[in-house]
Write a protein that holds these residues in place. Structure first.
Motif, PDB file in Angstrom:
ATOM      1  N   LEU A   1      13.445  46.011  44.417  1.00  0.00           N
ATOM      2  CA  LEU A   1      14.252  44.839  44.793  1.00  0.00           C
ATOM      3  C   LEU A   1      14.229  43.788  43.687  1.00  0.00           C
ATOM      4  CD1 LEU A   1      13.219  44.379  48.540  1.00  0.00           C
ATOM      5  CD2 LEU A   1      15.442  45.168  47.694  1.00  0.00           C
ATOM      6  N   ARG A   2      13.071  43.539  43.132  1.00  0.00           N
ATOM      7  CA  ARG A   2      12.977  42.525  42.076  1.00  0.00           C
ATOM      8  C   ARG A   2      13.708  42.968  40.821  1.00  0.00           C
ATOM      9  NH1 ARG A   2       9.469  38.232  42.527  1.00  0.00           N
ATOM     10  NH2 ARG A   2       9.432  38.115  40.243  1.00  0.00           N
ATOM     11  N   ASP A   3      13.627  44.238  40.482  1.00  0.00           N
ATOM     12  CA  ASP A   3      14.345  44.733  39.301  1.00  0.00           C
ATOM     13  C   ASP A   3      15.853  44.568  39.481  1.00  0.00           C
ATOM     14  OD1 ASP A   3      11.987  45.403  38.076  1.00  0.00           O
ATOM     15  OD2 ASP A   3      12.149  47.570  38.459  1.00  0.00           O
ATOM     16  N   ARG A   4      16.359  44.890  40.675  1.00  0.00           N
ATOM     17  CA  ARG A   4      17.810  44.742  40.897  1.00  0.00           C
ATOM     18  C   ARG A   4      18.198  43.271  40.907  1.00  0.00           C
ATOM     19  NH1 ARG A   4      21.973  44.445  39.922  1.00  0.00           N
ATOM     20  NH2 ARG A   4      23.879  45.437  40.680  1.00  0.00           N
ATOM     21  N   THR A   5      17.345  42.444  41.464  1.00  0.00           N
ATOM     22  CA  THR A   5      17.636  41.011  41.521  1.00  0.00           C
ATOM     23  C   THR A   5      17.618  40.391  40.132  1.00  0.00           C
ATOM     24  OG1 THR A   5      16.635  40.900  43.723  1.00  0.00           O
ATOM     25  CG2 THR A   5      16.889  38.826  42.541  1.00  0.00           C
ATOM     26  N   SER A   6      16.689  40.808  39.296  1.00  0.00           N
ATOM     27  CA  SER A   6      16.568  40.217  37.963  1.00  0.00           C
ATOM     28  C   SER A   6      17.778  40.514  37.093  1.00  0.00           C
ATOM     29  CB  SER A   6      15.303  40.720  37.271  1.00  0.00           C
ATOM     30  OG  SER A   6      15.390  42.112  36.992  1.00  0.00           O
ATOM     31  N   GLN A   7      18.536  41.539  37.421  1.00  0.00           N
ATOM     32  CA  GLN A   7      19.736  41.856  36.649  1.00  0.00           C
ATOM     33  C   GLN A   7      20.820  40.804  36.809  1.00  0.00           C
ATOM     34  OE1 GLN A   7      21.022  45.880  37.521  1.00  0.00           O
ATOM     35  NE2 GLN A   7      18.917  46.631  37.473  1.00  0.00           N
TER      36      GLN A   7
END
Length: 601
Positions: A593-599
């Protein structure tokens, strides 16, 4: 041309059509003429509020022409009709300003973009334009223009008009006029009323007639404007006021979504942001426990819920599922972490937040909240409430000031892994055991909220027996074990299905963060008022710091275990949720979730 314009209560503070199809359309301009002593203030006012007042050209004092817009122009005679104001009062309408040539030597003309410039483009795209068919010393209400739009054309209209920043840009509200403070759409302040056709949705754009309101509020000794509906016609083709590209990038392509039927309300976000949140929805829908929850999935429930929450100002969250009825406490580890994650992000976004839970668990939850603050899981303690429903109108008085449905305390209720009432009035865990004796009737708040305009509701669940999942109760009865018995009968406006309910809370926090970084959504959220600015570094850091992380969620789970709260599926008093150990299952999903959000940063 019929003009249908309304003064709102919002005060202004001190398939996309290709450009080739626009190449033969002249654009129009609204006009405001003020004494040169007021010119700098009015220009700053325009720059601060570009949606209603997109500035095309500012003349020099005594300049009749406007070379960038039209050759051989003479502002004294080029509008079909003018309004003459003295001390802010309309004293006459004239067809020429030639008799005021002396005074005009010390006055400055402002040419402002006009939404009529994009109307023929809408018609070319197959959108009926029914209103054609049928800073400083300036502070005033905003004027808006209403256009009925067939619901299936809303995306197209938003995309076309978004490309016209110098003609007011995209709509600033879609839905019920009362949301803008317009009580009677049949009585516009300017022009004639416009009828909605079957399937039409009222859409509102900021309007340059706001300049007229500004003149009236400032009360200059002498001022002139165009008469509404009698704009200045430029030599420019409409293509010159459109953005340079005919096919917008996903970040610049708005999409519209219904977020409420009572009142009717749509919201807007960019295509790129919509895809990001859909990706989050897919991640939280993973089903490592193989419970078959995909059968309950409804696409875009996370997106529409978060759009609604973004528009909210005060949110009430509830959680608590006493599945372990033979233990004390009977609660499970699914629910509270997700509730805290949602609350943390809502706090960072300056929303008011409270949590309502069972009275018997209030003290325990207060201690858990205190520990969560001490350990840095959440920055500020969330007020904790209880509701026991002691009288028939208890829910109404809990939700609304003095029981007045026009004065709600909350505009969105969120239930995450909260015991939900079944059709027989009981509350069941997944094994079909009735736990009603441990559950306060918080469901009543949701059923009452459904009767109060302006309050939306969300349910987050992973089995179908949770509050709010009544929206998908038929699928629960058909596909879930014991479904015909345990299915929650109380529906929320939005039902978010997740592999573990906590994940739905984490996904909601991430989606709200992504929306906060979407310029298209933020412009719409603020009704087009004010100059759009990216978040400050401090804001961005506060929002990012509020998001769930592996470290915070591991700490939150540890706090629950210290208070005797057990895993839902196994009853284990350890670092697991629903029988899934924190490492690697929950930690890996949080990283995704954090990886997708950081994009989206």
């Amino acid at each position: 041309m019929a003009v249908c314009e309304y003064v709102t209560h919002y005060l202004i503070p001190a398939t996309v059509v290709s450009l080739s199809s626009m190449s033969h359309i002249d654009s129009q301009a609204n006009v405001v003429i003020l004494h040169k002593s007021l010119a700098d203030d009015f220009e700053a006012f325009c720059h601060a509020n570009p949606s209603p007042l997109p500035l095309l050209y500012r003349s020099q004092p005594g300049e009749w022409g406007c070379p960038p817009l039209a050759a051989d122009a003479d502002i004294r005679v080029d509008c079909p009709q003018y309004c003459v104001f003295k001390d802010g009062l309309l004293v006459s309408r004239v067809s020429s300003l030639m008799s005021y040539s002396g005074q005009l030597q010390d006055m400055v003309s402002f040419y402002l973009g006009c939404s009529f410039s994009f109307e023929r483009t809408l018609q070319k795209a197959g959108v009926p334009v029914r209103n054609v068919e049928g800073v400083g010393q300036f502070q005033c209400p905003m004027v808006v223009t209403m256009r009925p739009v067939p619901e299936e054309k809303l995306d197209l209209v938003a995309q076309i008009t978004h490309l016209t920043p110098l003609a007011h840009g995209g709509p600033i509200h879609i839905g019920d006029p009362a949301v803008l403070g317009i009580q009677d759409v049949s009585r516009p302040e300017y022009g004639d009323p416009v009828a909605l056709g079957p399937g039409d949705v009222p859409a509102f754009w900021a309007c340059g007639v706001t300049g007229v309101e500004a003149v009236q509020s400032c009360k200059p000794p002498l001022a002139f404007t165009h008469s509404p509906g009698c704009m200045f016609l430029t030599d420019r083709q409409d293509s010159s006021v459109f953005a340079s590209t005919s096919t917008p990038e996903p970040d610049q392509c708005p999409l519209t979504f219904s977020i409420s039927q009572q009142p009717l309300h749509f919201s807007v976000a960019s295509k790129a942001v919509v895809q990001s949140i859909r990706d989050l929805e897919k991640i939280i829908g993973e089903d490592p426990g193989e419970r078959g929850i995909r059968a309950l999935f409804v696409q875009d429930e996370l997106l529409r819920s978060c759009l609604s929450l973004s528009h909210s100002s005060s949110v009430l969250i509830t959680t608590g599922f006493p599945t372990h009825y033979t233990h004390n406490p009977p609660e499970e580890t699914d629910g509270p972490p997700g509730a805290i994650a949602i609350a943390a992000t809502l706090q960072a976004l300056q929303k008011e937040v409270a949590i309502v839970t069972d009275h018997r668990a209030l003290e325990m939850n207060q201690r858990i909240m205190e520990d969560a603050v001490k350990k840095g899981v959440i920055k500020t303690a969330v007020p904790l409430l209880s509701y026991q429903g002691n009288s028939p109108d208890s829910a109404l008085y809990f939700l609304c000031h003095n029981g007045d449905h026009k004065k709600p305390r909350f505009d969105h209720l969120v239930a995450i892994e909260r015991s939900g009432r079944a059709s027989d009035g009981n509350y069941y865990n997944m094994r079909g055991v009735n736990i009603k004796h441990l559950v306060d009737p918080i469901d009543d708040l949701f059923t009452t909220a459904s009767t109060i305009p302006g309050i939306s509701t969300t349910g987050i669940g992973d089995g179908g027996n949770e509050l709010g999942m009544g929206k998908v109760k038929e699928a629960v009865r058909e596909h879930m074990p014991n479904g015909s018995l345990i299915a929650c009968d109380v529906a929320a406006d939005f039902a978010i299905t997740a592999g573990v309910s906590n994940w739905g809370g984490y996904g909601m926090a991430c989606a709200l963060y992504i929306l906060s970084l979407c310029p298209i959504h933020q412009r719409y959220l603020h009704k087009g008022l004010g100059q759009p600015h990216p978040p400050t570094q401090d804001q961005h850091q506060a929002w990012a710091a509020s998001l769930p992380s592996v470290a915070k969620e591991e700490e939150m789970l540890s706090i629950l275990v210290q208070h005797g709260v057990r895993s839902g599926k196994t009853g284990t008093l350890g670092m697991e949720v629903d029988g899934l150990t924190f490492h690697p299952t929950h930690s890996d999903l949080i990283i995704k979730l954090r990886d997708r959000t950081s994009q989206r940063k």
